[in-house]
Design an enzyme around this catalytic site. Structure first.
Site, PDB file in Angstrom:
ATOM      1  CG  HIS A 193      -1.851   1.163   1.291  1.00  0.00           C
ATOM      2  ND1 HIS A 193      -3.147   1.087   0.850  1.00  0.00           N
ATOM      3  CD2 HIS A 193      -1.670   2.439   1.710  1.00  0.00           C
ATOM      4  CE1 HIS A 193      -3.727   2.278   0.991  1.00  0.00           C
ATOM      5  NE2 HIS A 193      -2.853   3.115   1.513  1.00  0.00           N
ATOM      6  CD  GLU A 194       1.536   3.661   3.699  1.00  0.00           C
ATOM      7  OE1 GLU A 194       1.781   4.747   3.142  1.00  0.00           O
ATOM      8  OE2 GLU A 194       0.458   3.445   4.306  1.00  0.00           O
ATOM      9  CG  HIS A 246       0.202   6.159  -0.844  1.00  0.00           C
ATOM     10  ND1 HIS A 246      -0.778   6.886  -1.473  1.00  0.00           N
ATOM     11  CD2 HIS A 246      -0.417   5.510   0.182  1.00  0.00           C
ATOM     12  CE1 HIS A 246      -1.941   6.690  -0.845  1.00  0.00           C
ATOM     13  NE2 HIS A 246      -1.751   5.857   0.153  1.00  0.00           N
ATOM     14  CD  GLU A 251      -5.776   5.480   0.135  1.00  0.00           C
ATOM     15  OE1 GLU A 251      -4.924   6.378   0.264  1.00  0.00           O
ATOM     16  OE2 GLU A 251      -5.791   4.474   0.844  1.00  0.00           O
TER      17      GLU A 251
HETATM   18 ZN    ZN Z   1      -3.206   5.227   1.610  1.00  0.00          ZN
END
Ligand code: ZN
Length: 496
Positions: free
Chosen positions: A261-262, A265, A291
């Site tokens: 997830h990170e 980003h 996101e």
């Molecule tokens: Zn996030």
């Protein structure tokens, strides 16, 4: 020197200050010794104030005013004048005395929330929350809006989005998603999630996350991963975007999923050209689009069968006790659907329902149809209606998220928009890269990254989200892609 040069030079000075602040904050949240916190807070405060003062100065206002009338700007320069100018006007609109009082009340509110959450005591937080709502209402009036005050708040996180438009997305989504969840729960056969539970040493989990980040092309020449309490991504400067992670000993892959997830980003931030950073356009098109990039790598890749066909050998190498699990077993284990009370633990199917609860409450708070005192009831009723679960106390209900205590209203929809954007993008990607699954399975995740770089990352904030989605997918945002994706994925997993 002409105005454009002066303007660009001025923005670079602001971004140097912000870069120093980011590095200090990263250190505060990772390695700083306990004794360093107090002095550090003052340094961060000083540098942040300098950057803030520059961002609302008459000098910047003068450049913006001149450039707004100037012809011959490039696409990026024109976008910069629009984006920086909008932020300039929003910030300037709030009277300094009101903002100072807000900052003081906000830290009281955050402290009260922590105590209230620890004790499940909404009454303790209620007067502070009422104040935060009141500030946000006042700010909305200063910012200005067309239809309703809530739009002015949404615009901060999702430029150009309105509550009227969001409703046309949320309502059809809810109408399909609630019965879809019920069908999975009532008629489906849940997969076995227990095989990735047990005892998994944290240093091995750390190693597994590093491997996953390499597998998605996160470049350790331009970033790093360190341990923290709440995982986050932080851009120090162009070419230096770091992530942090945390691991839970009993869960083999919870840290791995956070890393993806990170990492998503970070890949977005690293994919933006440095010159956009210098023009103040290096933040991503919106919170929702940001996101979408994290959810794409976490869910649509990290929770897919091709990924587990690729990554199973790494998992087994790090945790030999899982050697009897097939790729198919792992794929099913990471896709258990379970309606729960806590948003941050939600799966792909139920996550958006958690957001709908918050979106409806925020709307009602700002159109005046819901009083702060009635929040817990409204929350619990909506949870029961959409997810079929009812909190037994406010700590696992209305007090669970930090956002409202800090006056962040209009933020929650970004999470949902991220899910919807990523599903719509994925449908386009699969048309344009028909062998995507085979590529991922063979370790070629670069094709997906290159696509997102070419279509999304390189634009930074040049386009507003709705223009970007239309440009890239040929359509406005529609919840149907997400619903199709969920059905196609979860019905087979649940034997339906
Ligand atoms: Zn996030």
């Amino acid at each position: 020197m002409d105005t454009l040069n002066q303007y660009e030079k001025y923005l670079r000075e602001i971004s140097k200050l912000n870069s120093a602040v980011a590095l200090l904050v990263w250190d505060q949240r990772t390695y700083i010794p306990k004794g360093g916190h107090e002095a550090r807070a003052e340094v961060v405060g000083k540098l942040s104030t300098m950057a803030f003062e520059m961002s609302v100065s008459d000098e910047l206002g003068g450049y913006l005013e001149a450039l707004e009338r100037q012809d011959g700007l490039s696409e990026a320069q024109a976008a910069s004048v629009r984006v920086v100018g909008k932020q300039y006007r929003r910030t300037k609109a709030i009277p300094a005395t009101l903002f100072e009082q807000y900052v003081i009340d906000r830290s009281r509110s955050e402290a009260a929330w922590e105590e209230a959450k620890a004790n499940g005591d909404f009454a303790l937080f209620k007067p502070h929350l009422a104040k935060m709502v009141d500030y946000a209402k006042q700010f909305a009036e200063y910012y200005g809006y067309q239809d309703c005050p809530y739009d002015a708040l949404l615009d901060e996180f999702e430029p150009g989005m309105t509550s009227r438009e969001l409703k046309t997305i949320v309502e059809p989504l809810r109408e399909k998603l609630v019965p879809l969840l019920r069908r999975l729960m009532e008629d489906g056969t849940p997969p076995d999630g227990s095989l990735i539970e047990g005892s998994f040493p944290l240093d091995r989990q750390h190693e597994l996350s590093l491997r996953a980040l390499r597998a998605i092309n996160y470049d350790f020449e331009h970033g790093r991963m360190d341990d923290t309490v709440h995982p986050f991504t932080i851009g120090i400067a162009p070419g230096d975007v770091r992530i942090t992670n945390r691991f839970i000993e009993t869960m083999a892959i919870s840290g791995l999923m956070s890393a993806l997830h990170e990492g998503g980003h970070a890949l977005y931030d690293l994919g933006m050209p440095a010159e956009l950073h210098h023009l103040g356009l290096g933040n991503g098109a919106s919170f929702g689009i940001h996101e979408s990039q994290s959810r794409m790598w976490e869910n649509m890749v990290g929770r897919s069968l091709p990924f587990w066909k690729l990554f199973r050998r790494d998992l087994v190498d790090v945790f030999p006790q899982l050697s009897s699990a097939t790729a198919e077993d792992l794929y099913r284990a990471v896709n258990v659907v379970q309606p729960s009370l806590i948003r941050v633990e939600a799966d792909e199917v139920t996550y958006n329902l958690h957001i709908m609860v918050r979106f409806e409450i925020e709307q009602a708070l700002f159109d005046g149809s819901l009083a702060v005192a009635d929040l817990p009831d409204a929350w619990n009723t909506a949870m029961e209606k959409y997810l079929g679960v009812r909190p037994s106390n406010n700590a696992e209900g209305v007090l669970q998220d930090v956002h409202w205590s800090g006056g962040m209203f209009g933020y929650f929809p970004s999470y949902m928009l991220g899910n919807l954007y990523s599903a719509q993008l994925l449908a386009t990607i699969k048309r344009e890269i028909p062998d995507l699954d085979a590529r991922i399975e063979s370790g070629d995740t670069k094709a997906l990254l290159d696509w997102t770089r070419e279509k999304i990352h390189r634009y930074g904030q040049i386009h507003e989200p709705k223009d970007l989605i239309l440009k890239v997918t040929g359509e406005s945002l529609s919840p149907s892609y997400f619903l199709d994706y969920i059905e196609a994925k979860f019905f087979p997993i649940y034997g339906l």
